[in-house]
Design an enzyme around this catalytic site. Structure first.
Site, PDB file in Angstrom:
ATOM      1  N   GLY A 144      71.192 157.925 132.090  1.00  0.00           N
ATOM      2  CA  GLY A 144      72.118 158.623 131.206  1.00  0.00           C
ATOM      3  C   GLY A 144      73.196 159.423 131.907  1.00  0.00           C
ATOM      4  O   GLY A 144      74.019 160.062 131.252  1.00  0.00           O
ATOM      5  N   ALA A 147      69.984 151.763 134.783  1.00  0.00           N
ATOM      6  CA  ALA A 147      70.215 153.214 134.734  1.00  0.00           C
ATOM      7  C   ALA A 147      71.405 153.653 135.585  1.00  0.00           C
ATOM      8  O   ALA A 147      71.578 153.208 136.722  1.00  0.00           O
ATOM      9  CB  ALA A 147      68.991 154.022 135.156  1.00  0.00           C
ATOM     10  N   GLY A 148      72.198 154.529 135.005  1.00  0.00           N
ATOM     11  CA  GLY A 148      73.298 155.156 135.717  1.00  0.00           C
ATOM     12  C   GLY A 148      74.666 154.549 135.465  1.00  0.00           C
ATOM     13  O   GLY A 148      75.679 155.144 135.826  1.00  0.00           O
ATOM     14  N   SER A 208      73.010 153.975 127.393  1.00  0.00           N
ATOM     15  CA  SER A 208      73.930 155.066 127.074  1.00  0.00           C
ATOM     16  C   SER A 208      75.391 154.688 127.266  1.00  0.00           C
ATOM     17  O   SER A 208      76.240 155.106 126.461  1.00  0.00           O
ATOM     18  CB  SER A 208      73.644 156.279 127.959  1.00  0.00           C
ATOM     19  OG  SER A 208      72.290 156.642 127.864  1.00  0.00           O
ATOM     20  N   LYS A 216      59.024 146.912 129.939  1.00  0.00           N
ATOM     21  CA  LYS A 216      59.826 147.692 130.886  1.00  0.00           C
ATOM     22  C   LYS A 216      58.986 148.909 131.233  1.00  0.00           C
ATOM     23  O   LYS A 216      58.809 149.811 130.406  1.00  0.00           O
ATOM     24  CB  LYS A 216      61.168 148.122 130.274  1.00  0.00           C
ATOM     25  CG  LYS A 216      61.925 149.083 131.181  1.00  0.00           C
ATOM     26  CD  LYS A 216      63.231 149.596 130.593  1.00  0.00           C
ATOM     27  CE  LYS A 216      63.761 150.749 131.448  1.00  0.00           C
ATOM     28  NZ  LYS A 216      65.029 151.295 130.958  1.00  0.00           N
TER      29      LYS A 216
END
Lengths: 265, 66
Positions: free
Chosen positions: A167, A193-194, A216, A106
């Site tokens: 995050g 992400a997000g 997260s 990644k």
């Protein structure tokens, strides 16, 4: 799902390899290895990210993380988190290949420490070099369709656009760009992400993404295992909905009960 | 000789190799990678790769990360 088979969710295939789940779990942010273990199991994931750090910083859990992930039979996806230049990211990818025996990576090349958004110029340069070195490169990128195409053009095996900053839990800020990006490349698109909650993951899949990568949203949830299970269902639900063909949006109502046969009262 | 392992100054014998530095860092038995002065040293080359005074040795292993 009643009589409808789970197999309709289909497989995530990256670089010709079948990955057993469309949900990829990041391991960052978990309060303990036990909590991570529960989340991995509840998520049904088949691939998880790991980072590479100095051994003294990882001292609290010598070897424990790899043991856990091996027990769960998940594929490792090393990341290059914390790298700000192509040179650094390429070196970390090569170190990860040494440490974990995988050429999958990644690729993260961060351009700004407040937003953690990628540096597009360094990212493409690093991807180009790693592909030439035999890596299977999954770059963390923005929702820019043109940048995604550049990454696919240099040989990336997938592209992983951010829905919003890492995050942040802000979900998918520009769904239309994700749709455009989906059309811009032939490689798998993984929303990375997000994601804040299950509906964000479902939306990613409804927009045509092939998978979702999140950390997260699960590891920092009050009940990580419960959120992991929610994400598993959300990804499956979103994928099925994408394939099912949603109804067009209408400005006004359209009755589902026919007028015909209505009594005169 | 003086060198650094993971940013910490260390004193190792003058004939020390990368394998010695890995042992000094108390690295776990697997999942470890080493860079010396920013260059990757493959595991198979650890015992034969001599270190020099002032080298920056990074001994890395798996950590949680998204």
């Amino acid at each position: 799902m009643g009589g409808y088979p789970d197999s309709a969710v289909g497989d995530l295939v990256i670089a010709g390899e079948k990955i057993g789940s469309r949900l990829i779990l990041g391991t960052g942010g978990a309060a303990s290895l036990a909590a991570l273990d529960e989340a991995v199991t509840a998520s049904g994931t088949a691939m998880v990210t790991v980072a590479l750090r100095r051994v003294d910083a990882a001292a609290g859990q010598p070897g424990g993380l790899l043991d856990l992930l091996e027990r769960r039979g998940v594929k490792l996806l090393p990341n290059t988190a914390g790298c700000y230049t192509a040179r650094e990211a390429v070196t970390v990818a090569r170190l990860a290949r040494e440490a974990f025996g995988t050429s999958w990576v990644k690729l993260e090349v961060i351009g700004d420490d407040r937003t953690l958004l990628p540096d597009a110029v360094e990212l493409v340069a690093a991807a180009d070099e790693l592909v030439a070195d035999g890596f299977t490169v999954l770059p963390y990128t923005t929702d820019d369709p043109v940048l995604a195409r550049r990454l696919a053009d240099v040989g990336c095996a997938a592209v992983m656009p951010a829905g919003s900053p890492i995050g942040s839990g802000l979900g998918i800020n520009n769904p239309h760009h994700v749709r455009l990006l989906r059309q811009a490349v032939d490689v798998p698109v993984i929303l990375d992400a997000g994601i804040g909650t299950a509906s964000d993951a479902a939306l990613a899949m409804e927009l045509g993404c092939d998978g979702v990568l999140l950390a997260s949203a699960v590891t920092r949830a009050q009940d990580p295992a419960a959120m992991a299970a929610a994400m598993r269902h959300a990804v499956a639900a979103g994928r099925l909905a994408y394939g099912a063909g949603r109804i067009p949006r209408r400005f006004h109502a359209l009755a589902s009960t026919p007028d015909e046969g209505r009594p005169d009262l | 000789m003086q060198l650094t392992i993971n940013g910490v100054p260390r004193d190792l014998p003058a004939d020390a190799t990368v394998a010695d530095a890995v042992a000094a860092a108390a690295a776990p038995p697997r999942g470890v990678a080493v860079a010396v002065n920013g260059a990757v040293v493959p595991r198979g080359a650890w015992p034969a790769t001599a270190l020099a005074a002032g080298d920056r040795v990074e001994v890395l292993s798996a950590a949680q990360g998204g």
